[in-house]
Design a protein around this motif. Structure first.
Motif, PDB file in Angstrom:
ATOM      1  N   GLN A  51      -3.788  -4.534   2.110  1.00 37.57           N
ATOM      2  CA  GLN A  51      -4.050  -2.972   2.040  1.00 37.57           C
ATOM      3  C   GLN A  51      -3.949  -2.773   3.560  1.00 37.57           C
ATOM      4  O   GLN A  51      -3.632  -3.703   4.543  1.00 37.57           O
ATOM      5  CB  GLN A  51      -5.902  -2.547   2.662  1.00 37.57           C
ATOM      6  N   ASN A  70      -3.655   0.808  -0.956  1.00 38.78           N
ATOM      7  CA  ASN A  70      -4.149  -0.111  -1.258  1.00 38.78           C
ATOM      8  C   ASN A  70      -3.271  -1.327  -2.187  1.00 38.78           C
ATOM      9  O   ASN A  70      -3.802  -0.719  -3.813  1.00 38.78           O
ATOM     10  CB  ASN A  70      -5.764   0.031  -2.067  1.00 38.78           C
ATOM     11  N   GLN A  78      -2.215   3.235  -5.864  1.00 41.86           N
ATOM     12  CA  GLN A  78      -3.268   3.419  -4.306  1.00 41.86           C
ATOM     13  C   GLN A  78      -2.795   3.933  -3.090  1.00 41.86           C
ATOM     14  O   GLN A  78      -3.807   4.403  -2.362  1.00 41.86           O
ATOM     15  CB  GLN A  78      -4.431   2.909  -4.432  1.00 41.86           C
ATOM     16  N   GLU A  97      -4.397  -6.094  -4.429  1.00 37.33           N
ATOM     17  CA  GLU A  97      -5.953  -6.711  -4.463  1.00 37.33           C
ATOM     18  C   GLU A  97      -5.796  -7.652  -3.629  1.00 37.33           C
ATOM     19  O   GLU A  97      -6.578  -7.996  -2.434  1.00 37.33           O
ATOM     20  CB  GLU A  97      -6.188  -7.351  -5.629  1.00 37.33           C
ATOM     21  N   ARG A 151      -2.031   5.883   4.032  1.00 41.05           N
ATOM     22  CA  ARG A 151      -3.113   4.733   3.879  1.00 41.05           C
ATOM     23  C   ARG A 151      -3.155   3.828   2.039  1.00 41.05           C
ATOM     24  O   ARG A 151      -2.656   5.135   1.258  1.00 41.05           O
ATOM     25  CB  ARG A 151      -4.529   5.222   3.764  1.00 41.05           C
TER      26      ARG A 151
END
Length: 226
Positions: free
Chosen positions: A80, A74, A42, A77, A72
């Motif tokens: 970030q 992610n 991501q 979990e 950017r």
């Protein structure tokens, strides 16, 4: 790009824009190009360059060249992160004597889910505009901000925000407790504390923080159904 496991999408773009004021005077025009890339985990990347001409305070500025880059991710979990950078020419917007300066700015942020109940987020924003001839700074500084959230129970949450503004040499501390009676009824209680960095009376001694403002607040949020 479908056969490249670490990249799922890659696009290239270009464009032109122009802006006029209500008196039909052209204030700004720019030509730009760049690319977007969607990576694994991501992760999104954007890079673009542009050149513009701008009318400011009755003075025409040309060849305002700049590069922008942004990443950017992610990552998972728990982590970030993001980064943005901008460099090139920009206007020192002094209405009485505007000039072109060398701009360097950027920001970085990181959010970590330390535990199931605790989240920590920090960000750093930096900006500098420098005279192209004398190399003296029109302005230079940063803003550092950290936020800690802790979820005691499903209904009880606390957070603390600490921010230092290097431009104004001010420190802010803002704690708050939130209690959710229901999804439609929420209580907030907190405070705001401001500290200013003042020069010490004795020459040569370091700057000293002194509290200049303190506030306490209580807030009730309730949804009325008609």
């Amino acid at each position: 790009t479908d056969n490249i496991s670490w990249m799922t999408r890659f696009t290239v773009f270009a464009g032109v824009n122009r802006f006029w004021n209500y008196d039909n005077v052209r204030k700004d025009e720019a030509v730009f190009t760049g690319f977007n890339a969607q990576l694994s985990r991501q992760t999104f990347v954007n890079v673009n360059v542009f050149t513009s001409n701008e009318l400011f305070a009755g003075k025409q500025f040309t060849q305002l060249n700049r590069i922008n880059a942004m990443v950017r991710s992610n990552f998972n979990e728990f982590v970030q992160m993001g980064f943005r950078m901008q460099a090139g020419n920009s206007i020192f917007r002094n209405p009485s004597d505007p000039k072109i300066g060398m701009l360097l700015s950027g920001n970085a942020d990181l959010t970590v889910r330390a535990t199931e109940r605790m989240t920590i987020g920090s960000s750093l924003n930096y900006s500098r505009l420098r005279n192209k001839e004398s190399l003296e700074d029109y302005f230079s500084g940063y803003i550092l901000r950290s936020r800690v959230n802790y979820q005691f129970t499903r209904k009880l949450l606390t957070r603390v925000i600490v921010q230092y503004n290097d431009f104004s040499e001010r420190l802010e501390v803002d704690p708050m407790i939130t209690y959710r009676v229901s999804p439609f009824t929420v209580f907030h209680i907190g405070s705001s504390h401001r500290y200013q960095d003042f020069p010490n009376a004795v020459e040569g001694q370091p700057m000293v923080f002194q509290q200049t403002n303190r506030q306490f607040f209580f807030k009730l949020q309730y949804l009325f159904r008609m």
